[in-house]
Design an enzyme around this catalytic site. Structure first.
Site, PDB file in Angstrom:
ATOM      1  N   TRP A 258      50.867  71.999  23.997  1.00 35.04           N
ATOM      2  CA  TRP A 258      50.848  73.183  24.724  1.00 35.04           C
ATOM      3  C   TRP A 258      49.370  73.558  24.907  1.00 35.04           C
ATOM      4  CZ3 TRP A 258      55.162  72.300  22.317  1.00 35.04           C
ATOM      5  CH2 TRP A 258      56.281  72.549  22.664  1.00 35.04           C
ATOM      6  N   CYS A 294      58.793  73.605  27.601  1.00 36.59           N
ATOM      7  CA  CYS A 294      60.175  73.746  27.256  1.00 36.59           C
ATOM      8  C   CYS A 294      61.250  73.252  28.327  1.00 36.59           C
ATOM      9  CB  CYS A 294      60.434  75.240  27.224  1.00 36.59           C
ATOM     10  SG  CYS A 294      59.799  76.350  28.626  1.00 36.59           S
ATOM     11  N   HIS A 353      61.182  81.157  28.939  1.00 37.89           N
ATOM     12  CA  HIS A 353      61.437  79.777  28.174  1.00 37.89           C
ATOM     13  C   HIS A 353      62.553  79.391  28.684  1.00 37.89           C
ATOM     14  CE1 HIS A 353      61.804  77.456  24.797  1.00 37.89           C
ATOM     15  NE2 HIS A 353      62.791  77.873  24.163  1.00 37.89           N
ATOM     16  N   ASP A 376      68.840  74.729  21.882  1.00 36.50           N
ATOM     17  CA  ASP A 376      67.256  74.791  22.402  1.00 36.50           C
ATOM     18  C   ASP A 376      66.610  73.565  21.739  1.00 36.50           C
ATOM     19  OD1 ASP A 376      64.777  75.205  23.212  1.00 36.50           O
ATOM     20  OD2 ASP A 376      64.877  77.458  22.431  1.00 36.50           O
ATOM     21  N   ASN A 416      67.447  89.661  23.248  1.00 34.61           N
ATOM     22  CA  ASN A 416      67.771  91.018  23.049  1.00 34.61           C
ATOM     23  C   ASN A 416      67.144  91.685  21.967  1.00 34.61           C
ATOM     24  OD1 ASN A 416      69.062  93.235  24.092  1.00 34.61           O
ATOM     25  ND2 ASN A 416      71.260  92.585  23.251  1.00 34.61           N
ATOM     26  N   ASP A 418      64.283  94.167  20.261  1.00 35.07           N
ATOM     27  CA  ASP A 418      63.643  95.399  20.558  1.00 35.07           C
ATOM     28  C   ASP A 418      62.165  95.093  20.260  1.00 35.07           C
ATOM     29  OD1 ASP A 418      65.866  96.621  21.608  1.00 35.07           O
ATOM     30  OD2 ASP A 418      66.059  97.968  19.894  1.00 35.07           O
ATOM     31  N   GLU A 465      71.730  96.244  29.636  1.00 37.01           N
ATOM     32  CA  GLU A 465      70.667  97.129  28.900  1.00 37.01           C
ATOM     33  C   GLU A 465      70.798  98.518  28.949  1.00 37.01           C
ATOM     34  OE1 GLU A 465      68.293  95.864  26.726  1.00 37.01           O
ATOM     35  OE2 GLU A 465      67.560  94.654  28.262  1.00 37.01           O
ATOM     36  N   TYR A 539      94.001  78.439  23.795  1.00 35.95           N
ATOM     37  CA  TYR A 539      94.237  78.169  22.234  1.00 35.95           C
ATOM     38  C   TYR A 539      93.246  77.671  21.839  1.00 35.95           C
ATOM     39  CZ  TYR A 539      94.512  73.403  23.278  1.00 35.95           C
ATOM     40  OH  TYR A 539      94.469  72.058  23.737  1.00 35.95           O
TER      41      TYR A 539
END
Ligand SMILES: *[C@@H]1O[C@H](CO)[C@@H](O)[C@H](O)[C@H]1NC(C)=O
Ligand SMILES: *[C@@H]1O[C@H](CO)[C@@H](O)[C@H](O)[C@H]1NC(C)=O
Ligand SMILES: *[C@@H]1O[C@H](CO)[C@@H](O)[C@H](O)[C@H]1NC(C)=O
Ligand SMILES: *[C@@H]1O[C@H](CO)[C@@H](O)[C@H](O)[C@H]1NC(C)=O
Ligand SMILES: *[C@@H]1O[C@H](CO)[C@@H](O)[C@H](O)[C@H]1NC(C)=O
Length: 634
Positions: A258, A294, A353, A376, A416, A418, A465, A539
């Protein structure tokens, strides 16, 4: 005793022997592996380059044997041996012995003679749906009463066994034809990048069927730490692939960089597909290819998994958080003067990403967590000491069940968490000054099935959200992180939530009755709203679709009942309840899976899965909500 003889027939036999008493040997084995032949067409492998026998497990294939004389089923014997890996062992399923039978049964390694033509016989061979994948060597052994036994190995080619999304008994089974075309058979796709306001896309050449790709993908698997016996379990295989695609620890396929300086390698933005990368890696004997970021890691992962037969797609998350301390929050620290505290600010939010979703049942997790699994391959954090990440159930991510393996907290935080701002007080203690709840995880994107459009799949990764369900997921998750007290915990935990199946559970043709019992252990009024979701589940634990979604306010007046009935599809059902007690903020959540013993039902909103079409019975699911005076039963 088994004596291996050469093929050349000994002709010094007495002429008085009848034909069937002559020694039996195998002249040649025809794997019927031509690209457009029956085997490869039926196994959906006609697209692979070359003329090897490439088959999928859990499905029959044909081979032809040319023998020295006609086969006599009464006296002659025949079996096949398939061996894979350096140390084939029957106990490890890396050496399978296939016997002749009269009728083939599912889920067994067996063979049956389906055609006889002079000295030639045609066999139909069935493989087990949990078979180890990879290259096998075939040996055919025949035995005749007088002639002893003879063994031959097909010298020309290996048999390559792949995962089988077309086979219901394979855990990678995917029922939708169009989805299989996209996620297994499509060799090009789109990758999304940029920012959520300006989403860019580029075409990526996965090329999983091109010359050398199958060999390169099997090579990646061989170089990994996973021994051949582990190569039958897709959970294992994808986890190890996520480690092998990056070069860290194991000299995997791609070196990440990077720095902006890509001298001595290819700039990550210059690649337009996976083919050159995998070819180079294979050709150079496992030297990491320079350089990836990525989307390159993700593109190569899609190629390898589609090539091995696991449904897979590349997925882009915008505003993707990188949680470095497993707090499940993205934390920004400031000092007394509101200057950023650089050495503490290790968490970051990336513009975008890219990772992968791969499709499989999760027999290792509670029911309901099968289906898409996030994976990932970009080296970010170690997992059990290695740079790898996943597979994490996307359902578990959505509901905040981050304690379910693998690496669910990390991916949960990416989509997700915060963003919490902390300020240091004069006494050195940090206090929370702000909490941004919608900063992370936007416009999660993947190429749509059968078109070049972008499909927004954010709803699979998180509830809307700001909804109560989304908040409950965040708080559930954070309790398992390193900062469990970030969210004001409830003042009291005096309400319990439980689901009971009436009697022995739902009966054939009868209504299913589930009773939701909420018990109030306090001395005060308690109110809550329950979010109710009923989903149909295979199942295997893969959720098929939501049958019913509802919200039920539970304001508690004595003797007031709530009743509802609902037609639902057959198979197992999963009832998910969640809610929050208004007075105490206590979180209530539970999941129950149950089965209607009756074969079928139908419902307007939900497409009936193809496998229940023949069934006619109907049942109703009744959710019983009753309420009593002291401990109220809803
Ligand atoms: C990135 O590439 C440059 C140029 O080849 C090299 O100097 C640098 O060490 C590389 N960085 C990493 C992390 O490999
Ligand atoms: C991808 O790049 C290779 C060379 O790196 C080039 O030969 C090929 O034409 C390119 N393909 C596309 C679709 O741009
Ligand atoms: C892959 O998807 C694209 C877009 O949906 C489509 O045009 C193309 O024909 C598909 N390729 C294959 C091999 O299915
Ligand atoms: C909750 O239970 C207590 C006794 O355990 C009772 O006094 C109170 O009325 C109950 N609340 C409701 C709403 O039923
Ligand atoms: C339900 O199925 C059973 C057998 O599968 C059949 O005997 C019965 O008649 C069916 N009931 C209805 C109402 O169709």
């Amino acid at each position: 005793m088994i004596i291996a003889l050469t093929f050349s027939m000994s002709l010094s036999l007495s002429l008085s022997l009848s034909l069937s008493e002559l020694m039996l040997s195998v002249h040649s084995v025809d794997l019927l592996s031509s690209k457009t032949g029956q085997n490869r067409m039926e196994h959906h492998t006609d697209c692979y380059h070359g003329n090897a026998l490439i088959i999928r497990r859990g499905q029959t294939f044909q081979i032809e044997l040319d023998l020295s004389r006609p086969f006599n089923s009464n006296t002659d014997k025949l079996h096949l041996d398939l061996r894979t890996g350096p140390l084939p062992m029957v106990s490890k399923n890396t050496h399978v012995i296939i016997q002749l039978v009269e009728e083939l049964e599912d889920d067994r390694w067996e063979a049956k003679i389906v055609e006889r033509n002079g000295n030639r016989i045609k066999l139909s061979v069935n493989s087990h749906a949990k078979a180890v994948i990879g290259k096998y060597k075939l040996t055919v052994t025949v035995e005749s009463p007088k002639g002893g036994s003879a063994t031959t190995r097909d010298p020309r080619k290996d048999i390559v066994m792949l995962f089988n999304p077309w086979c219901e008994d394979d855990t990678v089974y995917m029922d939708d034809e169009e989805e299989k075309k996209e996620y297994v058979l499509n060799d090009t796709g789109r990758l999304y990048y940029g920012t959520e306001k300006q989403i860019g896309d580029r075409t990526w050449n996965y090329g999983q069927f091109l010359e050398g790709m199958l060999e390169a993908c099997l090579y990646v698997l061989e170089k990994s730490e996973i021994p051949p016996p582990g190569r039958g379990d897709p959970v294992n295989v994808v986890r190890v692939i996520s480690a092998m695609i990056n070069s860290q620890d194991d000299n995997g396929v791609l070196a990440g960089n990077w720095s902006g300086n890509y001298v001595g390698g290819v700039s990550p933005t210059a690649w337009n597909g996976s083919v050159e990368i995998l070819r180079k890696y294979h050709k150079e004997g496992g030297l990491p290819v320079k350089y990836g970021q990525c989307w390159v890691f993700s593109g190569v992962t899609t190629t390898v998994l589609r090539c091995l037969g696991i449904p897979c797609r590349s997925v882009t998350n915008f505003q993707s958080a990188h949680d470095t301390d497993v707090s499940l929050t993205t934390d920004m620290y400031f000092d007394e003067k509101m200057e950023p505290f650089d050495e503490l600010n290790t968490d970051s939010v990336w513009n975008f990403h890219v990772w992968n979703d791969c499709w499989m049942a999760r027999p290792d997790l509670p029911p309901g967590n099968g289906g898409w699994q996030a994976l990932d391959a970009t080296p970010q954090e170690t997992s059990q000491g290695t740079f790898r990440c996943g597979p994490a159930s996307v359902t578990a991510i959505r509901t905040g069940q981050v304690y379910l393996k693998y690496d669910t907290p990390f991916i949960f935080a990416e989509v997700n968490s915060d963003k919490i701002y902390w300020q240091r007080n004069l006494d050195g203690i940090f206090t929370q000054i702000q909490c941004e709840k919608k900063a992370v995880g936007h416009c999660i994107s993947t190429k749509a099935v059968g078109s070049d459009k972008r499909d927004d799949i954010t709803h699979l990764y998180k509830h809307t959200e700001g909804s109560e369900e989304e908040r409950i997921a965040v708080e559930t998750a954070s309790r398992y992180g390193t900062k469990p007290d970030v969210y004001s915990t409830s003042m009291a935990e005096d309400v319990s939530l439980e689901v009971k199946l009436e009697g022995e559970g739902p009966r054939m043709g009868a209504d299913a009755q589930l009773t939701i019992v909420i018990t109030n252990f306090s001395s005060q009024t308690r109110k809550t709203t329950l979010h109710i979701q009923v989903a149909v589940m295979y199942y295997t634990g893969v959720l098929k679709g939501t049958v019913k979604k509802d919200k039920m306010p539970v304001a508690l007046k004595p003797n007031e009942g709530y009743y509802q009935d609902q037609l639902v599809d057959q198979a197992a059902l999963m009832l998910t309840l969640s809610g929050r007690v208004s007075e105490t903020q206590q979180v209530l959540a539970t999941q129950t899976s149950f089965r209607l013993r009756t074969p079928d039902l139908s419902i307007e909103d939900v497409p009936i899965p193809s496998f229940v079409n023949s069934m006619v019975n109907k049942s109703r699911l009744k959710l019983n909500f009753k309420q009593c005076r002291d401990t109220f039963v809803l």
